[in-house]
Design a protein around this motif. Structure first.
Motif, PDB file in Angstrom:
ATOM      1  N   THR A 125       0.841  -1.225  -0.017  1.00  0.00           N
ATOM      2  CA  THR A 125       0.072  -0.004  -0.029  1.00  0.00           C
ATOM      3  C   THR A 125       0.631   1.318   0.082  1.00  0.00           C
ATOM      4  OG1 THR A 125      -1.675  -1.194   1.164  1.00  0.00           O
ATOM      5  CG2 THR A 125      -1.918   1.331   1.189  1.00  0.00           C
ATOM      6  N   VAL A 126       0.293   2.381  -0.914  1.00  0.00           N
ATOM      7  CA  VAL A 126       1.194   3.350  -0.906  1.00  0.00           C
ATOM      8  C   VAL A 126       0.112   4.608  -0.699  1.00  0.00           C
ATOM      9  CG1 VAL A 126       2.658   4.808  -2.272  1.00  0.00           C
ATOM     10  CG2 VAL A 126       3.169   2.358  -2.496  1.00  0.00           C
ATOM     11  N   LEU A 127       0.461   5.514   0.028  1.00  0.00           N
ATOM     12  CA  LEU A 127      -0.298   6.630   0.519  1.00  0.00           C
ATOM     13  C   LEU A 127       0.393   7.952  -0.183  1.00  0.00           C
ATOM     14  CD1 LEU A 127      -2.793   8.102   1.845  1.00  0.00           C
ATOM     15  CD2 LEU A 127      -1.212   8.066   3.951  1.00  0.00           C
ATOM     16  N   ASP A 128      -0.406   8.663  -0.987  1.00  0.00           N
ATOM     17  CA  ASP A 128       0.192   9.944  -1.624  1.00  0.00           C
ATOM     18  C   ASP A 128       0.748  10.819  -0.522  1.00  0.00           C
ATOM     19  OD1 ASP A 128       0.873  11.393  -3.987  1.00  0.00           O
ATOM     20  OD2 ASP A 128      -0.676  12.724  -2.664  1.00  0.00           O
ATOM     21  N   GLU A 129       1.841  11.394  -0.648  1.00  0.00           N
ATOM     22  CA  GLU A 129       2.640  12.313   0.338  1.00  0.00           C
ATOM     23  C   GLU A 129       1.833  13.568   0.975  1.00  0.00           C
ATOM     24  OE1 GLU A 129       6.195  13.212  -1.545  1.00  0.00           O
ATOM     25  OE2 GLU A 129       5.408  14.817  -2.700  1.00  0.00           O
ATOM     26  N   THR A 130       0.714  13.972  -0.002  1.00  0.00           N
ATOM     27  CA  THR A 130      -0.055  14.908   0.327  1.00  0.00           C
ATOM     28  C   THR A 130      -0.924  14.707   1.612  1.00  0.00           C
ATOM     29  OG1 THR A 130      -1.738  14.500  -1.079  1.00  0.00           O
ATOM     30  CG2 THR A 130      -0.052  15.903  -2.086  1.00  0.00           C
ATOM     31  N   ALA A 131      -1.089  13.272   1.988  1.00  0.00           N
ATOM     32  CA  ALA A 131      -1.857  13.047   3.115  1.00  0.00           C
ATOM     33  C   ALA A 131      -1.092  13.745   4.274  1.00  0.00           C
ATOM     34  CB  ALA A 131      -2.034  11.551   3.485  1.00  0.00           C
ATOM     35  N   ALA A 132       0.296  13.765   4.355  1.00  0.00           N
ATOM     36  CA  ALA A 132       0.932  14.217   5.541  1.00  0.00           C
ATOM     37  C   ALA A 132       0.635  15.900   5.744  1.00  0.00           C
ATOM     38  CB  ALA A 132       2.534  13.932   5.158  1.00  0.00           C
ATOM     39  N   LEU A 133      -0.001  16.513   5.003  1.00  0.00           N
ATOM     40  CA  LEU A 133      -0.239  18.038   5.069  1.00  0.00           C
ATOM     41  C   LEU A 133      -1.389  17.954   6.014  1.00  0.00           C
ATOM     42  CD1 LEU A 133       0.063  19.152   1.291  1.00  0.00           C
ATOM     43  CD2 LEU A 133       1.722  19.487   3.284  1.00  0.00           C
ATOM     44  N   TRP A 134      -2.304  17.013   6.450  1.00  0.00           N
ATOM     45  CA  TRP A 134      -3.380  16.997   6.947  1.00  0.00           C
ATOM     46  C   TRP A 134      -3.309  16.108   8.368  1.00  0.00           C
ATOM     47  CZ3 TRP A 134      -6.839  20.145   4.930  1.00  0.00           C
ATOM     48  CH2 TRP A 134      -7.103  20.271   3.674  1.00  0.00           C
ATOM     49  N   GLU A 135      -3.666  16.677   9.533  1.00  0.00           N
ATOM     50  CA  GLU A 135      -3.999  16.183  10.686  1.00  0.00           C
ATOM     51  C   GLU A 135      -4.715  14.831  10.792  1.00  0.00           C
ATOM     52  OE1 GLU A 135      -5.658  16.924  15.198  1.00  0.00           O
ATOM     53  OE2 GLU A 135      -4.743  18.630  14.022  1.00  0.00           O
ATOM     54  N   THR A 136      -5.855  14.690   9.970  1.00  0.00           N
ATOM     55  CA  THR A 136      -6.467  13.587   9.591  1.00  0.00           C
ATOM     56  C   THR A 136      -6.775  13.506   8.073  1.00  0.00           C
ATOM     57  OG1 THR A 136      -8.761  14.539  10.317  1.00  0.00           O
ATOM     58  CG2 THR A 136      -7.282  13.269  11.912  1.00  0.00           C
ATOM     59  N   VAL A 137      -7.139  12.374   7.786  1.00  0.00           N
ATOM     60  CA  VAL A 137      -7.830  12.254   6.254  1.00  0.00           C
ATOM     61  C   VAL A 137      -8.713  11.248   6.371  1.00  0.00           C
ATOM     62  CG1 VAL A 137      -5.440  12.603   5.305  1.00  0.00           C
ATOM     63  CG2 VAL A 137      -6.154  10.304   5.806  1.00  0.00           C
ATOM     64  N   TYR A 138      -9.573  11.532   5.201  1.00  0.00           N
ATOM     65  CA  TYR A 138     -10.764  10.655   5.033  1.00  0.00           C
ATOM     66  C   TYR A 138     -10.626   9.495   3.919  1.00  0.00           C
ATOM     67  CZ  TYR A 138     -13.113  13.984   7.801  1.00  0.00           C
ATOM     68  OH  TYR A 138     -13.521  14.831   8.935  1.00  0.00           O
ATOM     69  N   VAL A 139     -10.903   8.130   4.166  1.00  0.00           N
ATOM     70  CA  VAL A 139     -10.818   7.080   3.361  1.00  0.00           C
ATOM     71  C   VAL A 139     -12.221   6.372   3.407  1.00  0.00           C
ATOM     72  CG1 VAL A 139      -8.512   7.019   3.517  1.00  0.00           C
ATOM     73  CG2 VAL A 139      -9.697   5.533   4.821  1.00  0.00           C
TER      74      VAL A 139
END
Length: 168
Positions: A125-139
């Protein structure tokens, strides 16, 4: 519309393999449900709109075949999966999108509700690096009309994933 995470899946929205896996791993999350419109095919943007979120914070789960093996790419719903970058991230030469029926069979989820968490088999699994810009993300939480909010580091931990630049 929003339900706070509880100690068991039933207390935190629909009980899905994703919520079961998160509870078992002791990972905090918040479940968000919304009314899914069956006519909608852009599930991620539908979730962002229904939940009143910045679409860059909502991520879609896509399956690809990289040198013959299935891999998971998680990118913002506003972008597209860069197959060359995904292949490079998992040490493959080439990647193509997986057939939707294969994706459903291998993950145990339906298209539009494929969660990166709690899949039938652990896939790279690979998560795009832009996720690190957020405290939380939604999936996706494992059903259409159901998203899970969690910290990007927790998403990486529960999926044994890695962070890489895979969106365009």
């Amino acid at each position: 519309m929003v339900k706070q995470a509880g100690a068991r899946p039933g207390a935190s929205g629909p009980g899905t393999p994703a919520t079961v896996a998160l509870v078992a791993a002791g990972i905090p999350f918040t479940a968000h449900t919304y009314a899914h419109d069956p006519a909608t095919t852009n599930y991620g943007l539908e979730a962002a709109h229904a939940l009143g979120l910045d679409p860059d914070r909502v991520f879609k789960t896509l399956l690809a075949e990289a040198d013959g093996r299935l891999v998971v790419g998680i990118v913002p719903v506003t972008g597209m999966l860069d197959l060359k970058s995904l292949a490079a991230a998992v040490g493959a030469k080439r990647a193509v999108m997986a057939d939707p029926s294969v994706a459903e069979r291998k993950t145990g989820y339906v298209v539009g509700g494929i969660s990166p968490i709690g899949q039938k088999a652990a896939l790279p699994t690979v998560l795009d690096e832009t996720a690190a810009l957020w405290e939380t993300v939604y999936v996706s939480g494992g059903r259409r009309g159901f998203d899970i909010e969690l910290a990007p580091d927790d998403l990486l931990r529960v999926t044994s994933g890695q962070l890489a630049d895979i969106a365009r």
